[in-house]
Design a protein around this motif. Sequence first.
Motif, PDB file in Angstrom:
ATOM      1  N   LYS A  18       0.812  -1.347  -0.039  1.00  0.00           N
ATOM      2  CA  LYS A  18       0.016  -0.093  -0.001  1.00  0.00           C
ATOM      3  C   LYS A  18       0.812   1.210   0.059  1.00  0.00           C
ATOM      4  CE  LYS A  18      -3.676  -2.206   2.597  1.00  0.00           C
ATOM      5  NZ  LYS A  18      -4.523  -2.312   3.977  1.00  0.00           N
ATOM      6  N   GLU A  19       0.232   2.512  -0.593  1.00  0.00           N
ATOM      7  CA  GLU A  19       0.999   3.386  -0.380  1.00  0.00           C
ATOM      8  C   GLU A  19       1.025   4.121   1.069  1.00  0.00           C
ATOM      9  OE1 GLU A  19      -0.746   6.460  -2.931  1.00  0.00           O
ATOM     10  OE2 GLU A  19      -0.318   5.593  -5.075  1.00  0.00           O
ATOM     11  N   PHE A  20       2.025   4.869   1.351  1.00  0.00           N
ATOM     12  CA  PHE A  20       2.208   5.419   2.657  1.00  0.00           C
ATOM     13  C   PHE A  20       0.997   6.365   2.871  1.00  0.00           C
ATOM     14  CE2 PHE A  20       7.174   4.999   2.863  1.00  0.00           C
ATOM     15  CZ  PHE A  20       7.120   3.704   3.332  1.00  0.00           C
ATOM     16  N   ASP A  21       0.607   6.388   4.183  1.00  0.00           N
ATOM     17  CA  ASP A  21      -0.506   7.491   4.681  1.00  0.00           C
ATOM     18  C   ASP A  21       0.193   8.039   5.970  1.00  0.00           C
ATOM     19  OD1 ASP A  21      -0.642   5.355   6.615  1.00  0.00           O
ATOM     20  OD2 ASP A  21      -2.720   4.690   6.273  1.00  0.00           O
ATOM     21  N   GLU A  22      -0.528   9.143   6.252  1.00  0.00           N
ATOM     22  CA  GLU A  22       0.121   9.674   7.451  1.00  0.00           C
ATOM     23  C   GLU A  22       0.197   9.093   8.748  1.00  0.00           C
ATOM     24  OE1 GLU A  22      -0.919  14.034   9.978  1.00  0.00           O
ATOM     25  OE2 GLU A  22      -2.344  13.147   8.553  1.00  0.00           O
ATOM     26  N   ALA A  23      -0.769   7.757   8.793  1.00  0.00           N
ATOM     27  CA  ALA A  23      -0.597   7.253  10.081  1.00  0.00           C
ATOM     28  C   ALA A  23       0.812   6.022   9.993  1.00  0.00           C
ATOM     29  CB  ALA A  23      -1.839   6.334  10.214  1.00  0.00           C
ATOM     30  N   TYR A  24       0.882   5.603   8.960  1.00  0.00           N
ATOM     31  CA  TYR A  24       2.251   4.800   8.599  1.00  0.00           C
ATOM     32  C   TYR A  24       3.422   5.802   8.963  1.00  0.00           C
ATOM     33  CZ  TYR A  24       5.931   2.033   6.680  1.00  0.00           C
ATOM     34  OH  TYR A  24       7.157   1.305   6.672  1.00  0.00           O
ATOM     35  N   LEU A  25       3.527   7.033   8.250  1.00  0.00           N
ATOM     36  CA  LEU A  25       4.673   7.559   8.633  1.00  0.00           C
ATOM     37  C   LEU A  25       4.916   8.081  10.018  1.00  0.00           C
ATOM     38  CD1 LEU A  25       4.107  10.412   5.666  1.00  0.00           C
ATOM     39  CD2 LEU A  25       5.364   8.214   5.661  1.00  0.00           C
ATOM     40  N   LYS A  26       3.835   8.433  10.544  1.00  0.00           N
ATOM     41  CA  LYS A  26       3.944   8.981  12.045  1.00  0.00           C
ATOM     42  C   LYS A  26       4.357   7.603  13.044  1.00  0.00           C
ATOM     43  CE  LYS A  26       0.884  12.719  12.037  1.00  0.00           C
ATOM     44  NZ  LYS A  26      -0.316  13.414  12.727  1.00  0.00           N
ATOM     45  N   LYS A  27       4.077   6.569  12.324  1.00  0.00           N
ATOM     46  CA  LYS A  27       4.298   5.131  13.437  1.00  0.00           C
ATOM     47  C   LYS A  27       5.811   4.775  13.011  1.00  0.00           C
ATOM     48  CE  LYS A  27       0.813   2.730  12.058  1.00  0.00           C
ATOM     49  NZ  LYS A  27       0.115   1.402  11.803  1.00  0.00           N
ATOM     50  N   ARG A  28       6.280   4.839  11.982  1.00  0.00           N
ATOM     51  CA  ARG A  28       7.722   4.443  11.900  1.00  0.00           C
ATOM     52  C   ARG A  28       8.380   5.624  12.476  1.00  0.00           C
ATOM     53  NH1 ARG A  28      10.314   1.301   6.938  1.00  0.00           N
ATOM     54  NH2 ARG A  28      12.499   1.197   7.637  1.00  0.00           N
ATOM     55  N   ALA A  29       8.088   6.668  12.201  1.00  0.00           N
ATOM     56  CA  ALA A  29       8.934   7.664  13.146  1.00  0.00           C
ATOM     57  C   ALA A  29       9.224   7.365  14.329  1.00  0.00           C
ATOM     58  CB  ALA A  29       8.593   9.119  12.656  1.00  0.00           C
ATOM     59  N   LYS A  30       7.958   7.185  15.081  1.00  0.00           N
ATOM     60  CA  LYS A  30       8.020   7.007  16.578  1.00  0.00           C
ATOM     61  C   LYS A  30       8.610   5.782  16.980  1.00  0.00           C
ATOM     62  CE  LYS A  30       4.596   5.406  19.880  1.00  0.00           C
ATOM     63  NZ  LYS A  30       5.434   6.146  21.276  1.00  0.00           N
ATOM     64  N   TRP A  31       8.447   4.629  16.429  1.00  0.00           N
ATOM     65  CA  TRP A  31       9.028   3.686  17.099  1.00  0.00           C
ATOM     66  C   TRP A  31      10.518   3.301  16.339  1.00  0.00           C
ATOM     67  CZ3 TRP A  31       6.594   1.801  20.919  1.00  0.00           C
ATOM     68  CH2 TRP A  31       5.235   2.095  20.908  1.00  0.00           C
ATOM     69  N   GLU A  32      11.055   3.914  15.439  1.00  0.00           N
ATOM     70  CA  GLU A  32      12.217   3.707  15.094  1.00  0.00           C
ATOM     71  C   GLU A  32      13.092   4.864  14.692  1.00  0.00           C
ATOM     72  OE1 GLU A  32      11.842   1.257  11.397  1.00  0.00           O
ATOM     73  OE2 GLU A  32      10.880  -0.284  12.457  1.00  0.00           O
TER      74      GLU A  32
END
Length: 624
Positions: free
Chosen positions: A273-287
């Motif tokens: 799937k294309e990145f959405d805002e939720a994905y971008l924020k989760k990756r930045a938070k956890w990693e």
Amino acid sequence: MKKLTFLLVALALVACKNDKTTEVNTEKETTSETNSTSESASSEYPTKVFWGDTHLHTDLSLDAGAFGNRIGMDEAYKFARGEEVTSSTGLKAKLARPLDFLVIADHSDGMGVFPGIVNKEEWATKLKEYPRWRKFYDEGKNSEMALDIISNFSQRTLSFKTNDSTMMRPVWNSVVEAAEKYNEPGKFTAFIGYEWTSLIKGNNLHRNVIYRDNGDKAITQIPYTNEDSSDPEKLWENLASYEERTGGQVLAIPHNGNLSNGMMFMEETISGKEFDEAYLKKRAKWEPLYEVTQIKGDGETHPYLSPNDEFADYENWDYGNLDLSALKTNEMLEHEYARSALKIGLKYKTTMGTNPYKFGMVGSTDSHTSLATADDDNFYGKASNVEPSKDRWKHPFVQSDKGIIYTWQTIASGYAAVWAHENTRASIWDAMARKETYGTTGARMQIRFFGGWNYTDSDLSNLVEAGYSKGVPMGGDLINAGTKKPTFIVYTLMDPLNGSLDRIQIVKGWAHADGTLEEKVFDVVWSGNREIDSNGKVPSVGNSVNLEDGTWDNSIGATELKAVWTDPNFDPTLEAFYYVRVIEIPTPRWTLYDKLNYGVEFTDEVPLTHTERGYTSPIWYSPK
């Protein structure tokens, strides 16, 4: 093996701040008289850099045990703390300087399987693979068994579930108990952690999971596995569930991406799937961090990606994925290396408002020997089957019908450096979370990096106070440029047991509004009286390594380097990042020490020297 004697040298320690600042007051000035190499008088500043390894395996890891590791967590902790231990091959092993912290990050999948095979535990003898693996074990064919395990795990053809809770629970309990036993606040930090072993058709997407918490919380949830899911989003959900249930805190550090065949920093999710805002924020938070260098190659950049960077061709691993079931193509490289991933992150910040690849830098070993050493003259190899010996250099590290990677192609790397208040789980973990970290290939150089708007050369005499009161440290953010150009303070003190300093560079990346990405490497300050040549490059510092005895002359480099630098090409409308790369003078590689210690001759392609280096976490600029 010839033993080398080291003189421990005490270093002055440069202070740093407790948390990164998100906006700079461009009018604020400093009045402190604090010297650049003294501890800060203010208690809000951390006062020391702590050295550690966030990625070490013991005999509990299925592949480590198969490769011949016969020593466990006790020896791993004792070695990291500076005690002498006996390696799996019977060698006496000791660090010249102890580490300050350690994460034993054994693989979550199959945790405890190998000890079951060795001890002929009833459940293990019922495995379909048991007769084959036991035969390998009895005949001492460690490499054959390990490669069989890695291949079958990579391709998901094992006959058993690698997340069996009845198998994992007692092992996880012992992991937590050992960390609690060796954790000594103020002296040595033993983090609780593990490696989530995500593999997709041999493509490595591993993450090292590190808890801020003590054992009472960490013990309540067994590690997440590839058997549970190979999708990082599912790992993040598992970590979120842990935090919500326990009130604890945890983060994940992606494995060096050069074995992912372009999957580590993809521009779509694992599910396509294309990145959405939720994905971008989760990756930045956890990693918040990335493992930029380790034994299986350096991951800063690659000559294909950075053709104008003369230091880009350093210990690159660009052969294929983890089990060499698929070879590398140039198109994969952009989504594997730190510098290109940082640029991709700027693109998403420009178009979607969130940067998913806004990570800091660390190095670590990924050693499977229980011995956390990244020292070239004390290198015990990737796994116990290639501990020091006259023939290890030509031993196949990974092989398939598509090719072979040899042990000489591994690198003695790396370490994680963390600026923190004190040597405790909470303090070091918090510094990791705010990205006040850097990674090196093994040298313990001290690096300082600050960004702001008003730095002048006079600030070098009170670096700490000026650095924080007028700007942000590595891992921080600059905004609201106005009419100013950003200025940066860079400072490095050499490792007294390693090579002196060749140069300090600042690497800049930026994103245009149309999505195009650019980068440039700036030589900021260097040793000696060299002048920039007609190609805009600082000439080589030279090479003083004596290949006959493994000595070198530090007179061609500098003990310390420092400068204030202003970006000459700054555009206040564009997203950008800046990080420091420090280059040492050439020093002996571990292969040269083996050559001299064992009197062996290598083929011509085996390098005998290298230029160790350090990479700081970036400082990011955003126009909004």
